[in-house]
Design a protein around this motif. Structure first.
Motif, PDB file in Angstrom:
ATOM      1  N   MET A   1       2.113   1.770  -3.285  1.00 24.96           N
ATOM      2  CA  MET A   1       1.167   2.179  -4.299  1.00 24.96           C
ATOM      3  C   MET A   1       0.799   3.703  -4.074  1.00 24.96           C
ATOM      4  SD  MET A   1      -2.435   1.979  -5.523  1.00 24.96           S
ATOM      5  CE  MET A   1      -3.726   3.069  -5.235  1.00 24.96           C
ATOM      6  N   ASN A   2       0.936   4.185  -2.735  1.00 22.01           N
ATOM      7  CA  ASN A   2       0.811   5.730  -2.697  1.00 22.01           C
ATOM      8  C   ASN A   2       2.140   6.375  -3.348  1.00 22.01           C
ATOM      9  OD1 ASN A   2      -1.453   5.216  -1.030  1.00 22.01           O
ATOM     10  ND2 ASN A   2      -0.109   5.091   0.930  1.00 22.01           N
TER      11      ASN A   2
ATOM     12  N   SER B   1      -6.832  12.917  -4.415  1.00 21.93           N
ATOM     13  CA  SER B   1      -6.166  11.963  -5.033  1.00 21.93           C
ATOM     14  C   SER B   1      -6.473  12.317  -6.457  1.00 21.93           C
ATOM     15  CB  SER B   1      -6.525  10.492  -4.524  1.00 21.93           C
ATOM     16  OG  SER B   1      -7.804  10.428  -4.695  1.00 21.93           O
TER      17      SER B   1
ATOM     18  N   PRO C   1      -3.860  13.067   2.377  1.00 20.43           N
ATOM     19  CA  PRO C   1      -4.675  12.479   1.415  1.00 20.43           C
ATOM     20  C   PRO C   1      -4.741  10.988   1.789  1.00 20.43           C
ATOM     21  CG  PRO C   1      -3.008  13.566   0.112  1.00 20.43           C
ATOM     22  CD  PRO C   1      -2.944  14.245   1.520  1.00 20.43           C
ATOM     23  N   ILE C   2      -3.328  10.286   1.938  1.00 22.02           N
ATOM     24  CA  ILE C   2      -3.273   8.968   2.040  1.00 22.02           C
ATOM     25  C   ILE C   2      -4.148   8.572   3.319  1.00 22.02           C
ATOM     26  CG2 ILE C   2      -1.258   8.405   0.983  1.00 22.02           C
ATOM     27  CD1 ILE C   2       0.199   8.376   3.590  1.00 22.02           C
TER      28      ILE C   2
ATOM     29  N   LEU D   1       0.750  10.036  -4.115  1.00 18.64           N
ATOM     30  CA  LEU D   1       0.114  10.555  -3.051  1.00 18.64           C
ATOM     31  C   LEU D   1       0.868  10.915  -1.807  1.00 18.64           C
ATOM     32  CD1 LEU D   1      -2.986   7.974  -3.173  1.00 18.64           C
ATOM     33  CD2 LEU D   1      -3.152  10.522  -3.255  1.00 18.64           C
ATOM     34  N   ASP D   2       2.252  10.376  -1.807  1.00 20.84           N
ATOM     35  CA  ASP D   2       3.149  10.605  -0.836  1.00 20.84           C
ATOM     36  C   ASP D   2       4.605  10.562  -1.376  1.00 20.84           C
ATOM     37  OD1 ASP D   2       4.195  10.647   1.554  1.00 20.84           O
ATOM     38  OD2 ASP D   2       3.355   8.850   2.394  1.00 20.84           O
TER      39      ASP D   2
ATOM     40  N   ARG E   1      -8.301   6.397   3.239  1.00 22.51           N
ATOM     41  CA  ARG E   1      -8.786   5.105   3.911  1.00 22.51           C
ATOM     42  C   ARG E   1      -9.494   5.249   5.153  1.00 22.51           C
ATOM     43  NH1 ARG E   1      -5.543   2.481   0.572  1.00 22.51           N
ATOM     44  NH2 ARG E   1      -3.892   3.527   0.011  1.00 22.51           N
TER      45      ARG E   1
ATOM     46  N   ASP F   1      -5.792  -0.431  -6.412  1.00 21.90           N
ATOM     47  CA  ASP F   1      -5.525  -0.984  -5.351  1.00 21.90           C
ATOM     48  C   ASP F   1      -6.575  -1.793  -4.717  1.00 21.90           C
ATOM     49  OD1 ASP F   1      -4.405  -1.581  -2.739  1.00 21.90           O
ATOM     50  OD2 ASP F   1      -5.025   0.384  -1.821  1.00 21.90           O
TER      51      ASP F   1
ATOM     52  N   THR G   1       0.698  -1.074   0.255  1.00 23.87           N
ATOM     53  CA  THR G   1      -0.043   0.043   0.012  1.00 23.87           C
ATOM     54  C   THR G   1       0.971   1.262  -0.053  1.00 23.87           C
ATOM     55  OG1 THR G   1      -1.802  -1.078   1.147  1.00 23.87           O
ATOM     56  CG2 THR G   1      -1.716   1.219   1.292  1.00 23.87           C
TER      57      THR G   1
END
Lengths: 227, 404
Positions: free
Chosen positions: A55-56, B318, B398-399, A61-62, B403, A173, A52
């Motif tokens: 994936m981010n 996102s 965002p991450i 996203l990171d 979730r 995902d 995960t």
């Protein structure tokens, strides 16, 4: 390298650690990943393996703690938050496990969502949204709220949304994690179709059946690639 | 630009989707704004009224009333101002274009046929109507010849007219005042209550000479005199001069108080503003408290909303929304709601002002100002109290948000 041979995703010794209770915990310990344009790659690994987090990072996203990440020929390792937003908006289409549709917006409005934030002035999103909804077989549900749709239909809407800005990379995902196996098959066929349509597809999954649709499988364990 | 409009449309969609939040924020803002609207309208009304009073009084005039403050306070009207004082003032103040004595006789009975009514007799010099900006709607004003000739004529106020004549036309008819037959030559327009609750329409205006000689048999003293100056800007200066002039003429020692009182336009304004001032302060406080309360309601509901919509924020981020886009959307939601609240509040204010004027004599005057003040305030509440929740929304990772 020209456009076609240049890799879509190029990771060079990428690490990621989080600070948890005054301790740096390394989740990714040096990932090398090369995904060519037009490839269909499945990333597999048990839970807690760091997939995960990977994936981010792929999805911008990171940002990585160390190493280098080149996305479509552009070094995105040290971009600002706003620049990463633009990259996500223009180059990446996300498909999530829990669909991630906005509950108070209609299916059509959800599909349009990424197009709202684009900086490009030329933008025929409305027409494209109609085409995409037809392609995923949701033309009869455009004015419905997501809650009225089945899981499979919601994920189709999610895929249409991922495609609205015509990104080169589709990033999914566990896209079938909440679907029964028949619906999952339909969804995977959509990804295969997208891939045939020259989209690069990266799917994160722990399900070997799903990974079977990919042309290549990479495995990750304890923050490292398995060879 | 198009991008901002698209985000505004998203904000509008959320405002319509989260109805409970919108409703409570809107109502609380509307209550605060309605209070503010009434206050602004009242304040404006007070000033408007003061301005009107000054216009009638004459912005260039001073009024000198016989009797000290103390004597007036206990209801006495001592005789201190003489016709000689008035004449001396006329000669001393060369920049005055009008100096006119006035005689007021309260509680005099006027009768016509079998109708009797207690009224106020005013003894005036000529041109009473124009001197007080009080139109004569039928007949004529007092003329020079009426005063010089001690004519038994009068112009009548609306209230006295109703009591004595009913619907009859009074012009040319005779009214009996203290064994004197007075011919009505004119009718004044309706003026209503003064801010102190005196019915201004119950009066009969007669030549000052007639009143003094024939009604009360007075040769020396007058109730007050009015003096109007060409140079209005020096009025404050003339007020002081008049004070010294009269003290000297009345041979008052330094430790003796004035045996007269001077009223200037400034004083009228001060008086009227003081009359409504406490009410304005009270309403103002209530309005400000309401508005702050509304702000906290908004901030609270928006913080809850941000928590509830964490995933939505994650989704937006996102797919490419920048921090600024999220901040802008939530601020826009807040400002849209408070703007609607402002509009509703303004309308509520209009209605409650109407009710207030029905319950009490209350100066209300609506202009674009109260609308603008209401709108600006509702925007500042939206921005001021919406900023913190909006920036919290913008700064969600965002991450983590996705979730939720």
């Amino acid at each position: 390298m020209d456009e076609t041979t240049q890799p879509m995703v190029l990771m060079d010794q990428v690490t990621k650690s989080f600070r948890i209770a005054d301790q740096d915990v390394a989740i990714l310990k040096g990932i090398d990943l090369n995904v060519r344009r037009g490839e269909f790659v499945a990333v597999m690994g048990p839970s807690g393996s760091g997939k995960t987090t990977l994936m981010n990072l792929i999805g911008c996203l990171d940002v990585p703690t160390g190493g280098r990440y080149i996305l479509a020929g552009r070094d995105v390792t040290k971009l600002t938050d706003d620049e990463l937003s633009v990259i996500r908006n223009e180059h990446i289409g996300f498909v999530f496990q829990n669909f991630c549709l906005i509950p108070y917006a209609t299916v059509y409005e959800n599909v349009l969502l990424p197009s709202l934030y684009t900086m490009k002035s030329k933008n025929d999103a409305a027409g494209r949204a109609v085409d995409l909804l037809r392609m995923v077989g949701l033309e009869h549900r455009t004015r419905s709220k997501p809650a009225l749709l089945s899981g499979g239909e919601q994920q189709r809407a999610g895929i249409a949304r991922a495609l609205i800005n015509s990104p080169e990379l589709l990033l999914a995902d566990e896209p079938t994690g909440q679907l029964d196996s028949r619906t999952a098959e339909d969804i995977m066929k959509l990804f295969v179709r997208m891939n045939a349509d020259h989209k690069t597809v990266i799917i994160i999954t722990h399900d070997p059946n799903i990974a079977g649709y990919a042309s290549r499988i990479v495995r990750i364990k304890d923050g490292l690639m398995e060879t | 630009m198009m991008r901002l409009i698209r985000i505004l449309a998203q904000a509008l969609m959320a405002v319509r989707a989260f109805k409970v939040r919108t409703f409570f924020c809107l109502v609380s803002v509307a209550l605060g704004i309605s209070a503010i609207t009434v206050i602004v309208a009242t304040t404006e009304g007070a000033f408007h009224e003061a301005y009107l009073m000054v216009e009638r009084f004459g912005p260039d005039s001073l009024m000198v009333i016989a009797g000290s403050d103390e004597a007036r306070a206990v209801g006495q009207r001592t005789k201190t101002i003489t016709l000689a004082d008035v004449e001396a003032a006329r000669q001393a103040f060369t920049s005055a274009y009008m100096t006119a004595p006035l005689m007021a006789v309260e509680g005099t009975t006027a009768s016509y046929k079998n109708n009797k009514y207690q009224t106020l007799i005013i003894g005036s010099t000529s041109d009473y109507s124009s001197a007080w900006n009080w139109p004569v709607i039928e007949g004529y004003d007092l003329a020079e010849i009426d005063v010089l000739g001690l004519k038994n004529v009068g112009i009548i106020g609306q209230d006295l007219l109703r009591e004595l004549f009913g619907t009859e036309n009074p012009v040319g008819k005779f009214v009996m005042v203290k064994q004197v037959l007075v011919q009505i030559i004119g009718v004044l327009s309706e003026r209503g209550m003064s801010p102190t609750g005196v019915n201004l329409d119950n009066r009969l205006i007669m030549p000052v000479s007639t009143v003094m000689r024939k009604i009360i048999n007075e040769t020396r003293y007058v109730t007050l005199f009015r003096i109007r100056f060409l140079d209005q800007e020096n009025l404050g200066h003339y007020e002081n001069e008049m004070k010294l002039f009269l003290r000297q003429r009345h041979a008052l020692a330094d430790d003796q108080p004035n045996d007269f009182r001077i009223i200037s336009p400034m004083e009228i304004i001060k008086f009227l503003v003081a009359l409504t001032g406490s009410l304005i302060v009270f309403l103002g406080l209530a309005g400000v408290i309401c508005l702050i309360g509304a702000g906290f309601v908004l901030a609270n509901l928006f913080l809850l909303s941000v928590k509830e919509r964490t995933r939505e924020i994650g989704i937006r981020r996102s797919v490419g929304a920048k921090k600024g886009d999220i901040l802008f959307q939530f601020l826009a939601e807040a400002v849209m709601i408070t703007t609607a609240g402002g509009v509703v509040g303004f309308l509520l204010g209009l209605v409650s002002s109407k009710l207030l004027t029905m319950v009490a004599e209350f100066p209300i005057y609506f202009s674009w100002k109260s609308a603008v003040v209401g709108l600006l305030l509702s925007w500042s509440i939206g921005i001021g109290f919406g900023l913190q929740p909006a920036s919290r929304a913008a700064n969600l990772e965002p991450i983590k948000a996705i979730r939720e």
